[in-house]
Design a protein around this motif. Structure first.
Motif, PDB file in Angstrom:
ATOM      1  N   TYR A   1      -4.567  -9.672  -5.049  1.00  0.00           N
ATOM      2  CA  TYR A   1      -3.448  -9.506  -5.982  1.00  0.00           C
ATOM      3  C   TYR A   1      -3.517 -10.592  -7.055  1.00  0.00           C
ATOM      4  O   TYR A   1      -3.347 -10.323  -8.253  1.00  0.00           O
ATOM      5  CB  TYR A   1      -2.129  -9.567  -5.203  1.00  0.00           C
ATOM      6  CG  TYR A   1      -0.913 -10.016  -5.983  1.00  0.00           C
ATOM      7  CD1 TYR A   1      -0.300  -9.184  -6.913  1.00  0.00           C
ATOM      8  CD2 TYR A   1      -0.362 -11.280  -5.759  1.00  0.00           C
ATOM      9  CE1 TYR A   1       0.838  -9.606  -7.607  1.00  0.00           C
ATOM     10  CE2 TYR A   1       0.764 -11.706  -6.439  1.00  0.00           C
ATOM     11  CZ  TYR A   1       1.363 -10.872  -7.362  1.00  0.00           C
ATOM     12  OH  TYR A   1       2.487 -11.284  -8.051  1.00  0.00           O
TER      13      TYR A   1
ATOM     14  N   ARG B   1      -3.778 -10.172 -10.987  1.00  0.00           N
ATOM     15  CA  ARG B   1      -2.657 -10.680 -11.792  1.00  0.00           C
ATOM     16  C   ARG B   1      -3.112 -11.768 -12.762  1.00  0.00           C
ATOM     17  O   ARG B   1      -2.861 -11.687 -13.969  1.00  0.00           O
ATOM     18  CB  ARG B   1      -1.564 -11.232 -10.872  1.00  0.00           C
ATOM     19  CG  ARG B   1      -0.324 -11.747 -11.616  1.00  0.00           C
ATOM     20  CD  ARG B   1       0.581 -12.548 -10.685  1.00  0.00           C
ATOM     21  NE  ARG B   1      -0.027 -13.832 -10.301  1.00  0.00           N
ATOM     22  CZ  ARG B   1       0.565 -14.707  -9.485  1.00  0.00           C
ATOM     23  NH1 ARG B   1       1.747 -14.436  -8.955  1.00  0.00           N
ATOM     24  NH2 ARG B   1      -0.040 -15.846  -9.185  1.00  0.00           N
TER      25      ARG B   1
ATOM     26  N   PRO C   1       2.571  -6.065 -11.994  1.00  0.00           N
ATOM     27  CA  PRO C   1       2.793  -5.634 -10.604  1.00  0.00           C
ATOM     28  C   PRO C   1       2.652  -4.141 -10.377  1.00  0.00           C
ATOM     29  O   PRO C   1       2.012  -3.715  -9.406  1.00  0.00           O
ATOM     30  CB  PRO C   1       4.212  -6.118 -10.318  1.00  0.00           C
ATOM     31  CG  PRO C   1       4.411  -7.283 -11.230  1.00  0.00           C
ATOM     32  CD  PRO C   1       3.664  -6.926 -12.484  1.00  0.00           C
TER      33      PRO C   1
ATOM     34  N   ILE D   1      -0.954  -3.084 -10.524  1.00  0.00           N
ATOM     35  CA  ILE D   1      -1.660  -3.530  -9.311  1.00  0.00           C
ATOM     36  C   ILE D   1      -1.231  -2.679  -8.124  1.00  0.00           C
ATOM     37  O   ILE D   1      -2.046  -2.310  -7.272  1.00  0.00           O
ATOM     38  CB  ILE D   1      -1.383  -5.023  -9.044  1.00  0.00           C
ATOM     39  CG1 ILE D   1      -1.853  -5.882 -10.215  1.00  0.00           C
ATOM     40  CG2 ILE D   1      -2.091  -5.476  -7.756  1.00  0.00           C
ATOM     41  CD1 ILE D   1      -1.439  -7.347 -10.116  1.00  0.00           C
TER      42      ILE D   1
ATOM     43  N   PHE E   1      -3.440  -0.557  -5.252  1.00  0.00           N
ATOM     44  CA  PHE E   1      -3.290  -0.590  -3.792  1.00  0.00           C
ATOM     45  C   PHE E   1      -2.990   0.798  -3.243  1.00  0.00           C
ATOM     46  O   PHE E   1      -3.456   1.160  -2.155  1.00  0.00           O
ATOM     47  CB  PHE E   1      -2.191  -1.581  -3.391  1.00  0.00           C
ATOM     48  CG  PHE E   1      -2.655  -3.009  -3.317  1.00  0.00           C
ATOM     49  CD1 PHE E   1      -3.325  -3.483  -2.201  1.00  0.00           C
ATOM     50  CD2 PHE E   1      -2.429  -3.892  -4.372  1.00  0.00           C
ATOM     51  CE1 PHE E   1      -3.767  -4.789  -2.126  1.00  0.00           C
ATOM     52  CE2 PHE E   1      -2.856  -5.207  -4.305  1.00  0.00           C
ATOM     53  CZ  PHE E   1      -3.527  -5.656  -3.181  1.00  0.00           C
TER      54      PHE E   1
ATOM     55  N   THR F   1       2.197  -3.039   0.551  1.00  0.00           N
ATOM     56  CA  THR F   1       1.921  -3.837  -0.646  1.00  0.00           C
ATOM     57  C   THR F   1       2.111  -2.991  -1.892  1.00  0.00           C
ATOM     58  O   THR F   1       2.692  -3.440  -2.893  1.00  0.00           O
ATOM     59  CB  THR F   1       0.492  -4.407  -0.595  1.00  0.00           C
ATOM     60  OG1 THR F   1       0.355  -5.235   0.557  1.00  0.00           O
ATOM     61  CG2 THR F   1       0.195  -5.237  -1.839  1.00  0.00           C
ATOM     62  N   SER F   2       1.653  -1.751  -1.849  1.00  0.00           N
ATOM     63  CA  SER F   2       1.852  -0.837  -2.969  1.00  0.00           C
ATOM     64  C   SER F   2       3.336  -0.622  -3.232  1.00  0.00           C
ATOM     65  O   SER F   2       3.789  -0.646  -4.388  1.00  0.00           O
ATOM     66  CB  SER F   2       1.164   0.506  -2.667  1.00  0.00           C
ATOM     67  OG  SER F   2       1.397   1.434  -3.702  1.00  0.00           O
TER      68      SER F   2
ATOM     69  N   LEU G   1       5.029  -3.854  -4.728  1.00  0.00           N
ATOM     70  CA  LEU G   1       4.700  -4.096  -6.133  1.00  0.00           C
ATOM     71  C   LEU G   1       5.344  -3.084  -7.069  1.00  0.00           C
ATOM     72  O   LEU G   1       5.473  -3.339  -8.270  1.00  0.00           O
ATOM     73  CB  LEU G   1       3.178  -4.096  -6.309  1.00  0.00           C
ATOM     74  CG  LEU G   1       2.459  -5.292  -5.665  1.00  0.00           C
ATOM     75  CD1 LEU G   1       0.957  -5.052  -5.613  1.00  0.00           C
ATOM     76  CD2 LEU G   1       2.768  -6.574  -6.423  1.00  0.00           C
TER      77      LEU G   1
END
Length: 475
Positions: free
Chosen positions: A202, A206, A213, A216, A220, A236-237, A240
């Motif tokens: 990440y 970034r 976010p 990204i 993911f 995580t997806s 973000l």
């Protein structure tokens, strides 16, 4: 009149959800919390499950509410609180009753408690429970240590509340005394490494590529449809993609970059070191969390040196993101390989005979590190139960060989652009050192012999030897 099948002490987040899970699966449960008001509130909010819940205001009431032989789950803070509850229960329980510590206990405490209860007639189980709040409520992964007979007596309840994978419950007896809690400790150690590696990539996207976010998060999301498919990639997806209700900014951008830890990752590192098994990914992750808490020092260091970050050429973006996916995959394999190697060493040291394939299978659903390649891990150990390291199993040799060039490129890019990737870098170093038939420890042995006359082995003959250091003296 006694009518509960099982009892539970400690109605915090995990305890409450575990109790509701048990009640929902049709097993009457008696519950107790030191703060009586919490017990009452829990019962009031249980709604349609109340008929399977017996709220108790004292430990004596709890014991009286359970049909003998009585299994009682303790869900309190690890350490002193568990010892206090066991001491209080011993005065009330009868031979054949079972105390079940289902918290995040240090396995050495669990082994001590087994020894202390031996001969008392009261049985003990040390049970690791993974899955967080959601898992406790709807189906965790359950790792059991203790006498096999005690496990069989509570097996119907624990398998009913566990997560299931293709109809197979993610709960199993893994060995005597501290086996269950040790496996849970290593689960958490792998979890630390996995989360750190995800955070590192990440950061590359970034800080190196200047991605936001949500962008990204979409990456993911795509990764979760391939070999990286796992719970942590999935959430995580989602993390973000979320916005802060107060400011409208991406939620992750308003969170302080200081990660907490409760000790299980550190325990995993300590035990790995004590057994002489390298677990560099877990070590790097624990160290990174500690470093994250040093915010004022980091701020001062950046003022002194300037930020190390150098932007990456956007023309390289698509190729780099493809490499990052493969690099993260290889690094995650390394973390799992290290965790299973530590468990193998502990199994030999403590005589547990841990069923490694079973460990992998019960992690396929419910737990935090559930991922697609746990099936491959299980198959590797089914094919060779005494496999020393996952990295030498045929399936993983193929996968890591394919991903290794990407791992090497990502680590190199991160290093040249000032992007900290300690856990992923450690994975590459581990791969390289593990597969090198002749390393550099021969020089270390010579140094040790020079200053301490520790001796060394020769490649051309057995026995202890010393070098021709002559009159040279240590300074």
């Amino acid at each position: 009149m006694s009518h509960a099948e099982i009892g539970l002490i400690g109605l915090g987040v995990m305890g409450s959800n575990l109790a509701l899970n048990i009640a929902e699966k049709g097993h009457p449960i008696a519950v107790y919390n030191r703060t009586a008001s919490r017990t009452g509130l829990f019962f009031e909010n249980a709604e349609g499950l109340r008929e399977n819940i017996v709220p108790c205001t004292t430990l004596a009431d709890l014991v009286a509410a359970i049909r003998p032989p009585r299994p009682i789950i303790i869900m309190t803070q690890a350490g002193k609180a568990v010892d206090e509850q066991i001491a209080a229960l011993r005065k009330l329980l009868s031979p054949g009753d079972i105390i079940i510590d289902a918290g995040n206990a240090n396995f050495r405490d669990t082994m001590r408690r087994f020894a202390e209860l031996e001969g008392s007639g009261i049985e003990f189980l040390g049970v690791g429970v993974s899955g967080g709040e959601e898992g406790a409520r709807h189906g965790p992964s359950i790792m059991v240590g203790g006498a096999k007979e005690s496990w069989h007596r509570v097996e119907p309840v624990l398998t009913a509340i566990a997560a299931a994978y293709n109809g197979e419950p993610c709960a199993a007896w893994l060995g005597p005394d501290g086996a269950g809690h040790f496996v849970k400790t290593l689960h958490n150690g792998i979890e630390y490494a996995d989360m750190q590696m995800i955070a590192e990539v990440y950061g590359v996207m970034r800080d190196g590529l200047g991605m936001g976010p949500k962008e990204i998060g979409q990456v993911f999301g795509r990764w979760n449809e391939g070999p990286l498919n796992s719970y942590l990639i999935e959430i995580t997806s989602a993390v973000l993609a979320a916005d802060d209700p107060q400011t409208g900014r991406p939620m992750v951008d308003v969170i302080v970059d200081s990660a907490g830890q409760k000790g299980t990752g550190r325990w995993a590192v300590i035990e790995a070191q004590m057994m002489g098994v390298p677990a560099t990914g877990i070590e790097a992750a624990v160290a990174a969390r500690s470093l994250s808490s040093m915010r004022q020092e980091r701020d001062a260091a950046e003022r002194a040196y300037g930020s190390p970050v150098k932007p990456i050429d956007p023309a390289d973006r698509d190729a780099l993101i493809a490499d990052i996916e493969q690099a993260l995959f290889a690094a995650k394999i390394g973390a799992y390989a290290q965790g299973f190697a530590v468990m193998r060493a502990a199994s030999q040291e403590f005589g547990w005979d841990l069923p490694m394939a079973t460990v992998a299978r019960i992690w396929r659903a419910g737990c935090i590190i559930r991922s697609q390649f746990l099936d491959t891990i299980a198959s590797a150990f089914e094919a060779k139960a005494d496999l020393p390291n996952l990295l030498v199993s045929r399936a993983f040799v193929s996968m890591v060989s394919k991903a290794e060039p990407s791992l090497r490129r990502v680590v190199a890019t991160a290093a040249t652009h000032g992007l900290a990737v300690p856990a992923i870098s450690s994975a590459l170093a581990y791969f390289d050192a593990y597969r090198l038939a002749r390393g550099t420890a021969n020089l270390i042995q010579a140094q040790r012999d020079f200053f301490g006359a520790h001796g060394f082995e020769r490649i051309d003959g057995p026995g202890a030897h010393h070098g021709p250091w002559g009159g040279h003296m240590a300074g």
